[in-house]
Design a protein around this motif. Sequence first.
Motif, PDB file in Angstrom:
ATOM      1  N   ARG A 167      -3.580 109.220  -4.781  1.00 12.99           N
ATOM      2  CA  ARG A 167      -2.868 110.366  -5.357  1.00 12.99           C
ATOM      3  C   ARG A 167      -3.755 111.613  -5.326  1.00 12.99           C
ATOM      4  NH1 ARG A 167      -0.241 109.952 -11.247  1.00 12.99           N
ATOM      5  NH2 ARG A 167       1.256 108.720 -10.040  1.00 12.99           N
ATOM      6  N   TRP A 168      -5.024 111.429  -5.665  1.00 18.69           N
ATOM      7  CA  TRP A 168      -5.955 112.560  -5.630  1.00 18.69           C
ATOM      8  C   TRP A 168      -6.048 113.144  -4.227  1.00 18.69           C
ATOM      9  CZ3 TRP A 168     -10.545 113.159  -2.895  1.00 18.69           C
ATOM     10  CH2 TRP A 168     -11.340 114.255  -3.271  1.00 18.69           C
ATOM     11  N   LEU A 169      -6.127 112.275  -3.216  1.00 15.44           N
ATOM     12  CA  LEU A 169      -6.226 112.733  -1.834  1.00 15.44           C
ATOM     13  C   LEU A 169      -4.994 113.548  -1.441  1.00 15.44           C
ATOM     14  CD1 LEU A 169      -7.522 112.788   0.954  1.00 15.44           C
ATOM     15  CD2 LEU A 169      -6.537 110.512   1.376  1.00 15.44           C
ATOM     16  N   ALA A 170      -3.813 113.063  -1.808  1.00 17.64           N
ATOM     17  CA  ALA A 170      -2.584 113.797  -1.493  1.00 17.64           C
ATOM     18  C   ALA A 170      -2.591 115.171  -2.155  1.00 17.64           C
ATOM     19  CB  ALA A 170      -1.373 112.984  -1.941  1.00 17.64           C
ATOM     20  N   THR A 171      -3.110 115.236  -3.362  1.00 14.97           N
ATOM     21  CA  THR A 171      -3.178 116.508  -4.078  1.00 14.97           C
ATOM     22  C   THR A 171      -4.113 117.483  -3.377  1.00 14.97           C
ATOM     23  OG1 THR A 171      -2.714 115.444  -6.189  1.00 14.97           O
ATOM     24  CG2 THR A 171      -3.772 117.595  -6.273  1.00 14.97           C
ATOM     25  N   GLN A 172      -5.265 116.986  -2.891  1.00 15.04           N
ATOM     26  CA  GLN A 172      -6.209 117.866  -2.198  1.00 15.04           C
ATOM     27  C   GLN A 172      -5.594 118.448  -0.937  1.00 15.04           C
ATOM     28  OE1 GLN A 172      -8.916 118.409  -4.161  1.00 15.04           O
ATOM     29  NE2 GLN A 172      -7.727 116.898  -5.326  1.00 15.04           N
ATOM     30  N   ALA A 203       7.700 116.106  -7.862  1.00 12.38           N
ATOM     31  CA  ALA A 203       7.235 114.866  -7.247  1.00 12.38           C
ATOM     32  C   ALA A 203       6.059 115.133  -6.315  1.00 12.38           C
ATOM     33  CB  ALA A 203       8.378 114.200  -6.477  1.00 12.38           C
ATOM     34  N   GLU A 204       6.080 116.259  -5.601  1.00  6.88           N
ATOM     35  CA  GLU A 204       4.990 116.627  -4.706  1.00  6.88           C
ATOM     36  C   GLU A 204       3.665 116.775  -5.455  1.00  6.88           C
ATOM     37  OE1 GLU A 204       4.457 117.324  -1.381  1.00  6.88           O
ATOM     38  OE2 GLU A 204       6.353 116.330  -0.983  1.00  6.88           O
ATOM     39  N   LEU A 205       3.748 117.143  -6.719  1.00  8.10           N
ATOM     40  CA  LEU A 205       2.553 117.339  -7.531  1.00  8.10           C
ATOM     41  C   LEU A 205       2.145 116.085  -8.289  1.00  8.10           C
ATOM     42  CD1 LEU A 205       3.251 120.930  -8.899  1.00  8.10           C
ATOM     43  CD2 LEU A 205       1.607 120.260  -7.149  1.00  8.10           C
ATOM     44  N   GLY A 206       2.858 114.976  -8.018  1.00  6.33           N
ATOM     45  CA  GLY A 206       2.460 113.690  -8.599  1.00  6.33           C
ATOM     46  C   GLY A 206       3.206 113.264  -9.837  1.00  6.33           C
ATOM     47  N   VAL A 207       4.301 113.970 -10.190  1.00  4.06           N
ATOM     48  CA  VAL A 207       5.093 113.593 -11.356  1.00  4.06           C
ATOM     49  C   VAL A 207       6.016 112.433 -10.958  1.00  4.06           C
ATOM     50  CG1 VAL A 207       6.732 114.377 -13.096  1.00  4.06           C
ATOM     51  CG2 VAL A 207       5.000 115.952 -12.218  1.00  4.06           C
ATOM     52  N   GLU A 208       5.696 111.237 -11.415  1.00  7.74           N
ATOM     53  CA  GLU A 208       6.380 110.033 -10.949  1.00  7.74           C
ATOM     54  C   GLU A 208       7.852 110.002 -11.294  1.00  7.74           C
ATOM     55  OE1 GLU A 208       4.224 106.670 -12.343  1.00  7.74           O
ATOM     56  OE2 GLU A 208       2.542 106.956 -10.966  1.00  7.74           O
ATOM     57  N   ALA A 245      -4.199 105.039   5.345  1.00 10.88           N
ATOM     58  CA  ALA A 245      -3.797 103.954   4.436  1.00 10.88           C
ATOM     59  C   ALA A 245      -4.121 104.274   2.976  1.00 10.88           C
ATOM     60  CB  ALA A 245      -4.486 102.660   4.845  1.00 10.88           C
ATOM     61  N   ILE A 246      -4.855 105.360   2.735  1.00 11.02           N
ATOM     62  CA  ILE A 246      -5.216 105.722   1.360  1.00 11.02           C
ATOM     63  C   ILE A 246      -4.109 106.620   0.819  1.00 11.02           C
ATOM     64  CG2 ILE A 246      -6.968 106.734  -0.139  1.00 11.02           C
ATOM     65  CD1 ILE A 246      -9.037 106.073   1.967  1.00 11.02           C
ATOM     66  N   VAL A 247      -3.107 105.990   0.277  1.00  3.18           N
ATOM     67  CA  VAL A 247      -1.915 106.663  -0.229  1.00  3.18           C
ATOM     68  C   VAL A 247      -1.868 106.499  -1.747  1.00  3.18           C
ATOM     69  CG1 VAL A 247      -0.660 106.294   1.931  1.00  3.18           C
ATOM     70  CG2 VAL A 247      -0.557 104.561   0.113  1.00  3.18           C
ATOM     71  N   PRO A 248      -1.017 107.271  -2.435  1.00  4.16           N
ATOM     72  CA  PRO A 248      -0.905 107.096  -3.887  1.00  4.16           C
ATOM     73  C   PRO A 248      -0.721 105.641  -4.277  1.00  4.16           C
ATOM     74  CG  PRO A 248       0.289 109.045  -3.218  1.00  4.16           C
ATOM     75  CD  PRO A 248      -0.178 108.384  -1.946  1.00  4.16           C
ATOM     76  N   GLY A 249      -1.523 105.197  -5.223  1.00  6.17           N
ATOM     77  CA  GLY A 249      -1.511 103.796  -5.629  1.00  6.17           C
ATOM     78  C   GLY A 249      -2.759 103.060  -5.184  1.00  6.17           C
TER      79      GLY A 249
END
Length: 303
Positions: free
Chosen positions: A186-191, A294-299, A172-176
Amino acid sequence: MNTERQDWRRGAEAALRYRQREGHLDVPYEHVEPEGAFPLGRWLSDQRRTFRAGTMTGERAAKLEELGIVWDTADAAFEQNLGAARAYYALHGTLAAPRSATLLDIAIGQYLTNIRRPGGLGKDPGRAQRRAAALAAIDPDWNPGTLGWTVDWQRHHAYLAQLLAEGARLTAIVPGVTRHGEDVGRWLATQRRAWDRLNAEQQRRLGLLGVKKAARARTTALKKAVASGPRAGGTAFQKGLEALQQYVAREGRLPGRAAVERLPDGAEHRVGIWIGNQKARRDKLDRAQLAALAELGVEWAAG
């Protein structure tokens, strides 16, 4: 000797007046007491020097301590900042404070940044060791640079651990999903995406929280963007993407406009400006390139 005793008595009397008036003896060095134009700040500095040299009488030392003198002003300042550090940890569960953080009217973020620098705990090795121990008693990871990662990484990791400890599910810890204003999702997805760029201890700590490397399928768009970029500017896009991936893996966030990243070949890439340029030419990027950004977090690339 009579003159010396008279001068000392004048100093003690001036210190007493200052203490009665101000409530403390934290006197600036350049301060001169109006009554008798007495240089109280310099006089107190002389008394501290005499005390450290071991040549002050016990009677005089006791008198000055009764007035509230602080023998070591550097240690007094450290204790005050240490109190603010304890208060910050009580609120945030980490001493990985951003540089802008303030608490108890103390710029605790900047202070912690300063003392993490080489020599920041003082020149005396014994004192520096004692201060480091006092900080470690609050947070063993107070200086993450010695562990091989940034303060920003440490802060996000601590917040992720707190969310999980409070009952949040990892899925449940997703970007946002944020904590204290930080986008932990977002940080978690990046890791997960940049798993192979993390050191062994980072991987171990994340693994203890149940975090695993992202599935290979999630890197497909990035590889496709590198392999099939348009002929015009394809190499430039690849370099920019490599710089962005490297920055995000290390810092856990997107770079600011002024950021410059050094690539493995030694070349420097103005990755912050590069992102802005890609946004300006968004309609010229293909689907794979947008997906990679987008994969790297560029909205804006995901829209």
